[in-house]
Design an enzyme around this catalytic site. Sequence first.
Site, PDB file in Angstrom:
ATOM      1  N   HIS A 131      -6.983  -4.644  10.545  1.00  0.00           N
ATOM      2  CA  HIS A 131      -6.773  -4.430   9.104  1.00  0.00           C
ATOM      3  C   HIS A 131      -5.473  -5.075   8.627  1.00  0.00           C
ATOM      4  O   HIS A 131      -4.532  -5.250   9.383  1.00  0.00           O
ATOM      5  CB  HIS A 131      -6.869  -2.949   8.716  1.00  0.00           C
ATOM      6  CG  HIS A 131      -5.702  -2.073   9.069  1.00  0.00           C
ATOM      7  ND1 HIS A 131      -5.811  -0.934   9.829  1.00  0.00           N
ATOM      8  CD2 HIS A 131      -4.391  -2.142   8.729  1.00  0.00           C
ATOM      9  CE1 HIS A 131      -4.637  -0.340   9.934  1.00  0.00           C
ATOM     10  NE2 HIS A 131      -3.753  -1.061   9.291  1.00  0.00           N
ATOM     11  N   ASP A 147       0.813  -1.216   0.000  1.00  0.00           N
ATOM     12  CA  ASP A 147       0.000   0.000   0.000  1.00  0.00           C
ATOM     13  C   ASP A 147       0.849   1.269   0.000  1.00  0.00           C
ATOM     14  O   ASP A 147       2.061   1.226   0.201  1.00  0.00           O
ATOM     15  CB  ASP A 147      -0.947  -0.002   1.213  1.00  0.00           C
ATOM     16  CG  ASP A 147      -0.247  -0.395   2.512  1.00  0.00           C
ATOM     17  OD1 ASP A 147       0.986  -0.338   2.576  1.00  0.00           O
ATOM     18  OD2 ASP A 147      -0.945  -0.765   3.473  1.00  0.00           O
ATOM     19  N   GLU A 204      -9.559  -2.009   5.650  1.00  0.00           N
ATOM     20  CA  GLU A 204     -10.156  -1.709   6.948  1.00  0.00           C
ATOM     21  C   GLU A 204     -11.355  -2.638   7.209  1.00  0.00           C
ATOM     22  O   GLU A 204     -11.848  -3.294   6.276  1.00  0.00           O
ATOM     23  CB  GLU A 204     -10.620  -0.243   6.943  1.00  0.00           C
ATOM     24  CG  GLU A 204      -9.490   0.759   6.805  1.00  0.00           C
ATOM     25  CD  GLU A 204      -8.738   1.023   8.117  1.00  0.00           C
ATOM     26  OE1 GLU A 204      -8.667   0.129   8.979  1.00  0.00           O
ATOM     27  OE2 GLU A 204      -8.218   2.142   8.263  1.00  0.00           O
TER      28      GLU A 204
HETATM   29  C1  GLP Z   1      -0.399   0.522   8.524  1.00  0.00           C
HETATM   30  C2  GLP Z   1      -0.118  -0.350   7.313  1.00  0.00           C
HETATM   31  C3  GLP Z   1      -0.322  -1.814   7.622  1.00  0.00           C
HETATM   32  C4  GLP Z   1       0.379  -2.180   8.906  1.00  0.00           C
HETATM   33  C5  GLP Z   1      -0.220  -1.389  10.038  1.00  0.00           C
HETATM   34  C6  GLP Z   1       0.343  -1.745  11.396  1.00  0.00           C
HETATM   35  O1  GLP Z   1      -1.718   0.862   8.656  1.00  0.00           O
HETATM   36  N1  GLP Z   1      -0.924  -0.003   6.187  1.00  0.00           N
HETATM   37  O2  GLP Z   1       0.152  -2.590   6.539  1.00  0.00           O
HETATM   38  O3  GLP Z   1       0.242  -3.547   9.147  1.00  0.00           O
HETATM   39  O4  GLP Z   1       0.051  -0.023   9.761  1.00  0.00           O
HETATM   40  O5  GLP Z   1       1.471  -0.984  11.661  1.00  0.00           O
HETATM   41  P1  GLP Z   1       2.468  -1.199  12.855  1.00  0.00           P
HETATM   42  O6  GLP Z   1       3.320  -2.358  12.499  1.00  0.00           O
HETATM   43  O7  GLP Z   1       3.245   0.089  12.911  1.00  0.00           O
HETATM   44  O8  GLP Z   1       1.664  -1.424  14.079  1.00  0.00           O
END
Ligand code: GLP
Length: 240
Positions: free
Chosen positions: A137, A67, A142
């Site tokens: 998500h 993404d 979402e």
């Molecule tokens: C973002 C990304 C996700 C990721 C999520 C969790 O929203 N789009 O792909 O898994 O953050 O992030 P973190 O690893 O910082 O908790």
Amino acid sequence: MKVIVVENYAELSKIAAEMIAEAVTANPNATLGLATGSTPIGCYKLLAEFCQSKRISFAGIKTVNLDEYVGLGKNDVNSYAYFMRSKLFDHIDIDLNNTAIPNGCAEDIVQECLSYEHMLSVLPRDVQILGLGSNGHIGFNEPYTPFDCSTHIAELSSNTIADNSRLFENSDDVPRKAITMGISDILQARKIILLASGANKAQAVYDMVKGKVSPKCPASVLQQHCDCTVIADKSAAALL
Ligand code: GLP
């Protein structure tokens, strides 16, 4: 779904990096699906070390990212393109022409989704790395995103904006939209490795592993994948 519960973040990163190193060694021309967020950073650091010590090479590897925020250019420090370069690509022997991330600044973002989807259709992922949102998500799919969706423009939930605002100067700077691979794209990977760390992921981990398969928790769909491994540290696995 296989669940590996480890003591801490360091162990989680090590197991994930070893699994990816194994896949890269078995197929030096593999295609990897990559994730951003804080969770995979430790794994990427180890992969860079493995590459620098010549244990593995990414010279023939292709990557596709999940993404990108809409409106952030590739040199914006908060873009996922910048994240990938600073956390991984700048430290390994990969050819940047073999790395793909949606263009969040494309003039026509609908067309960008279609082009990305076409690219995914000709580039099957051998391994897909995933993080997990605290609301369940995956990518930016979402809650209540249909399981059959392909690459699309996602509206970020208020929960995700709040979670991700820690990386921006203030929460108003967090983009409200992103281009994301769809759930159907994610499921096409031959092997999926999902990483979850920290107590704020505990409910999402529980819903993903033990809950009903439902769009309410997008990650619950991974229960239906034939080769999905969840690596969670103790705090993230606390409710299992
Ligand atoms: C973002 C990304 C996700 C990721 C999520 C969790 O929203 N789009 O792909 O898994 O953050 O992030 P973190 O690893 O910082 O908790």
